[in-house]
Design a protein around this motif. Sequence first.
Motif, PDB file in Angstrom:
ATOM      1  N   ARG A 172     -22.864 -40.802 -16.265  1.00 26.08           N
ATOM      2  CA  ARG A 172     -22.528 -39.642 -15.395  1.00 26.08           C
ATOM      3  C   ARG A 172     -22.016 -38.701 -16.057  1.00 26.08           C
ATOM      4  O   ARG A 172     -22.441 -37.352 -15.878  1.00 26.08           O
ATOM      5  N   ALA A 173     -20.977 -38.793 -17.044  1.00 24.83           N
ATOM      6  CA  ALA A 173     -20.563 -37.737 -17.995  1.00 24.83           C
ATOM      7  C   ALA A 173     -21.724 -36.878 -18.573  1.00 24.83           C
ATOM      8  O   ALA A 173     -21.763 -35.679 -18.510  1.00 24.83           O
ATOM      9  N   HIS A 174     -22.610 -37.521 -18.956  1.00 24.11           N
ATOM     10  CA  HIS A 174     -23.688 -36.743 -19.806  1.00 24.11           C
ATOM     11  C   HIS A 174     -24.682 -36.389 -18.782  1.00 24.11           C
ATOM     12  O   HIS A 174     -25.114 -35.018 -19.033  1.00 24.11           O
ATOM     13  N   ARG A 175     -24.924 -36.812 -17.561  1.00 24.12           N
ATOM     14  CA  ARG A 175     -25.712 -36.084 -16.597  1.00 24.12           C
ATOM     15  C   ARG A 175     -25.025 -34.686 -16.063  1.00 24.12           C
ATOM     16  O   ARG A 175     -25.632 -34.033 -15.957  1.00 24.12           O
ATOM     17  N   ASP A 176     -23.610 -34.903 -15.808  1.00 25.98           N
ATOM     18  CA  ASP A 176     -23.035 -33.679 -15.520  1.00 25.98           C
ATOM     19  C   ASP A 176     -23.178 -32.641 -16.498  1.00 25.98           C
ATOM     20  O   ASP A 176     -23.135 -31.464 -16.049  1.00 25.98           O
ATOM     21  N   TRP A 177     -22.932 -33.001 -17.869  1.00 29.23           N
ATOM     22  CA  TRP A 177     -23.066 -32.067 -18.771  1.00 29.23           C
ATOM     23  C   TRP A 177     -24.455 -31.211 -18.721  1.00 29.23           C
ATOM     24  O   TRP A 177     -24.690 -29.898 -18.829  1.00 29.23           O
ATOM     25  N   LEU A 178     -25.467 -32.233 -18.612  1.00 24.01           N
ATOM     26  CA  LEU A 178     -27.019 -31.682 -18.670  1.00 24.01           C
ATOM     27  C   LEU A 178     -26.886 -30.678 -17.346  1.00 24.01           C
ATOM     28  O   LEU A 178     -27.737 -29.620 -17.434  1.00 24.01           O
ATOM     29  N   ALA A 179     -26.546 -31.072 -16.288  1.00 23.11           N
ATOM     30  CA  ALA A 179     -26.452 -30.284 -14.991  1.00 23.11           C
ATOM     31  C   ALA A 179     -25.948 -28.955 -15.201  1.00 23.11           C
ATOM     32  O   ALA A 179     -26.640 -27.818 -14.643  1.00 23.11           O
ATOM     33  N   ALA A 180     -24.776 -28.939 -16.042  1.00 21.97           N
ATOM     34  CA  ALA A 180     -24.192 -27.494 -16.153  1.00 21.97           C
ATOM     35  C   ALA A 180     -25.225 -26.837 -17.233  1.00 21.97           C
ATOM     36  O   ALA A 180     -25.109 -25.486 -16.926  1.00 21.97           O
ATOM     37  N   LYS A 181     -25.797 -27.478 -18.245  1.00 22.51           N
ATOM     38  CA  LYS A 181     -26.813 -26.642 -18.928  1.00 22.51           C
ATOM     39  C   LYS A 181     -27.926 -26.185 -18.291  1.00 22.51           C
ATOM     40  O   LYS A 181     -28.214 -25.018 -18.540  1.00 22.51           O
ATOM     41  N   LEU A 182     -28.372 -26.909 -17.279  1.00 17.01           N
ATOM     42  CA  LEU A 182     -29.553 -26.442 -16.434  1.00 17.01           C
ATOM     43  C   LEU A 182     -29.219 -25.240 -15.751  1.00 17.01           C
ATOM     44  O   LEU A 182     -29.755 -24.274 -15.466  1.00 17.01           O
ATOM     45  N   ARG A 183     -27.646 -25.477 -15.069  1.00 15.39           N
ATOM     46  CA  ARG A 183     -27.306 -24.233 -14.084  1.00 15.39           C
ATOM     47  C   ARG A 183     -27.300 -22.917 -15.089  1.00 15.39           C
ATOM     48  O   ARG A 183     -27.792 -21.975 -14.567  1.00 15.39           O
ATOM     49  N   ASP A 184     -26.714 -23.269 -16.315  1.00 20.66           N
ATOM     50  CA  ASP A 184     -26.628 -22.045 -17.280  1.00 20.66           C
ATOM     51  C   ASP A 184     -27.676 -21.417 -17.677  1.00 20.66           C
ATOM     52  O   ASP A 184     -27.905 -20.123 -17.788  1.00 20.66           O
ATOM     53  N   GLN A 185     -28.799 -22.259 -17.869  1.00 24.36           N
ATOM     54  CA  GLN A 185     -30.168 -21.829 -18.236  1.00 24.36           C
ATOM     55  C   GLN A 185     -30.877 -21.005 -17.316  1.00 24.36           C
ATOM     56  O   GLN A 185     -31.190 -19.865 -17.369  1.00 24.36           O
ATOM     57  N   VAL A 186     -30.683 -21.496 -16.072  1.00 23.91           N
ATOM     58  CA  VAL A 186     -31.132 -20.293 -14.808  1.00 23.91           C
ATOM     59  C   VAL A 186     -30.336 -19.347 -14.765  1.00 23.91           C
ATOM     60  O   VAL A 186     -31.113 -18.013 -14.705  1.00 23.91           O
ATOM     61  N   GLY A 187     -29.248 -19.336 -14.628  1.00 26.94           N
ATOM     62  CA  GLY A 187     -28.411 -18.417 -14.898  1.00 26.94           C
ATOM     63  C   GLY A 187     -28.261 -17.336 -13.854  1.00 26.94           C
ATOM     64  O   GLY A 187     -28.682 -17.506 -12.664  1.00 26.94           O
ATOM     65  N   PRO A 188     -27.164 -16.264 -13.394  1.00 32.07           N
ATOM     66  CA  PRO A 188     -27.087 -15.564 -12.360  1.00 32.07           C
ATOM     67  C   PRO A 188     -28.270 -14.817 -11.790  1.00 32.07           C
ATOM     68  O   PRO A 188     -28.338 -14.664 -10.620  1.00 32.07           O
ATOM     69  N   TYR A 189     -29.182 -14.249 -12.927  1.00 35.51           N
ATOM     70  CA  TYR A 189     -30.303 -13.545 -12.266  1.00 35.51           C
ATOM     71  C   TYR A 189     -31.215 -14.522 -11.708  1.00 35.51           C
ATOM     72  O   TYR A 189     -31.671 -14.419 -10.686  1.00 35.51           O
ATOM     73  N   GLY A 190     -31.588 -15.751 -12.228  1.00 29.07           N
ATOM     74  CA  GLY A 190     -32.153 -16.742 -11.659  1.00 29.07           C
ATOM     75  C   GLY A 190     -31.792 -17.377 -10.219  1.00 29.07           C
ATOM     76  O   GLY A 190     -32.458 -17.293  -9.404  1.00 29.07           O
ATOM     77  N   TRP A 191     -30.367 -17.318 -10.286  1.00 27.70           N
ATOM     78  CA  TRP A 191     -29.716 -17.729  -8.788  1.00 27.70           C
ATOM     79  C   TRP A 191     -30.088 -16.711  -7.728  1.00 27.70           C
ATOM     80  O   TRP A 191     -30.537 -16.944  -6.587  1.00 27.70           O
ATOM     81  N   MET A 192     -29.874 -15.452  -8.300  1.00 28.19           N
ATOM     82  CA  MET A 192     -30.010 -14.383  -7.309  1.00 28.19           C
ATOM     83  C   MET A 192     -31.685 -14.104  -6.946  1.00 28.19           C
ATOM     84  O   MET A 192     -31.895 -13.677  -5.765  1.00 28.19           O
ATOM     85  N   ARG A 193     -32.549 -14.597  -7.648  1.00 27.55           N
ATOM     86  CA  ARG A 193     -33.936 -14.473  -7.269  1.00 27.55           C
ATOM     87  C   ARG A 193     -34.235 -15.501  -6.298  1.00 27.55           C
ATOM     88  O   ARG A 193     -34.911 -15.521  -5.206  1.00 27.55           O
ATOM     89  N   PHE A 194     -33.646 -16.843  -6.414  1.00 27.92           N
ATOM     90  CA  PHE A 194     -33.570 -17.863  -5.256  1.00 27.92           C
ATOM     91  C   PHE A 194     -33.049 -17.294  -4.043  1.00 27.92           C
ATOM     92  O   PHE A 194     -33.625 -17.172  -3.089  1.00 27.92           O
ATOM     93  N   PHE A 195     -31.821 -16.743  -4.276  1.00 22.03           N
ATOM     94  CA  PHE A 195     -31.202 -16.198  -3.074  1.00 22.03           C
ATOM     95  C   PHE A 195     -31.662 -15.054  -2.328  1.00 22.03           C
ATOM     96  O   PHE A 195     -31.849 -15.075  -1.108  1.00 22.03           O
ATOM     97  N   GLU A 196     -32.155 -14.123  -3.066  1.00 20.19           N
ATOM     98  CA  GLU A 196     -33.053 -13.032  -2.506  1.00 20.19           C
ATOM     99  C   GLU A 196     -34.270 -13.608  -1.716  1.00 20.19           C
ATOM    100  O   GLU A 196     -34.431 -13.015  -0.615  1.00 20.19           O
TER     101      GLU A 196
END
Length: 276
Positions: A172-196
């Motif tokens: 679980r700890a390793h998956r949580d770390w990978l999830a954070a990496k994926l989130r950071d890779q998408v980044g604020p701009y990626g999140w904004m493209r999704f939410f727009e």
Amino acid sequence: MAGAMTGAATGSGRPRPRGPAEPVGPARSGGPVRALLLHGLGGRPSVWDRFAGPLTEAAGRLELWDVELPWLAMADAGWSHRADPVDLLAEAVDEAVDERFDVLVAHSFSACLLVEAFARGRIRPRPTVLMNPFHRSDPDDFDWRTISYCLNEFHRTFAEALEVGDTGRFSRAHRDWLAAKLRDQVGPYGWMRFFETYLRSPFLDLDAVRAPVLVVSGERDIAAPAEDGRLLADRLPDGRYHLVEGGRHFPMVEQPDRIARLVADFLHDTDVLLTP
């Protein structure tokens, strides 16, 4: 949104067959029915692996293809610095979507982009399956609470993807770390493209989507509420809706046989598999 994080990520945008197939070109009369599978944000084509075999078996003359989209897991996030991901979707699959594929199957973020591409005339509508899309029918449905949830709980979808995919064997700890990496890779701009994209959904001219569309939602989806899928299906001229009981954001991974049968039945009902 996401998919299992395995293998190399290139984001090449070139459709490729998931098994023996003719070279890419216009589908020949009497040949197999071609279906293109489109992964979600931070995902990859491997999200379809468990689903592809059962679907081919259930549907008969169906040839499956997939494509690595620009928002591929751990790919360069530069795609998000461009303002219109709908154009990116159309560019990524090029003319192939319009002429070479008879069926489209899209998940999450790509499902939303595909609906908008249809509505704007960027891609010709044809029998389509939309899995776990985000959609609102009224702009007043968006409030600060909605924005807060989509932003602050963004990482949870990636954690779920890693739980149900091949990475489920990790701690679980390793998956949580990978999830954070994926989130950071998408980044604020990626999140904004999704939410727009999400914010634009109430304003789409869905009357332009003149093709049968099956919308699939998971009852327990923590990312795309099941009601979003129901609203979208209701607004489409030929929309059908299916709620997967107990399903989450990746029903094609969690319940591949069941979802494959559902999609195959839809294709048989629309007669697309009978197309000469």
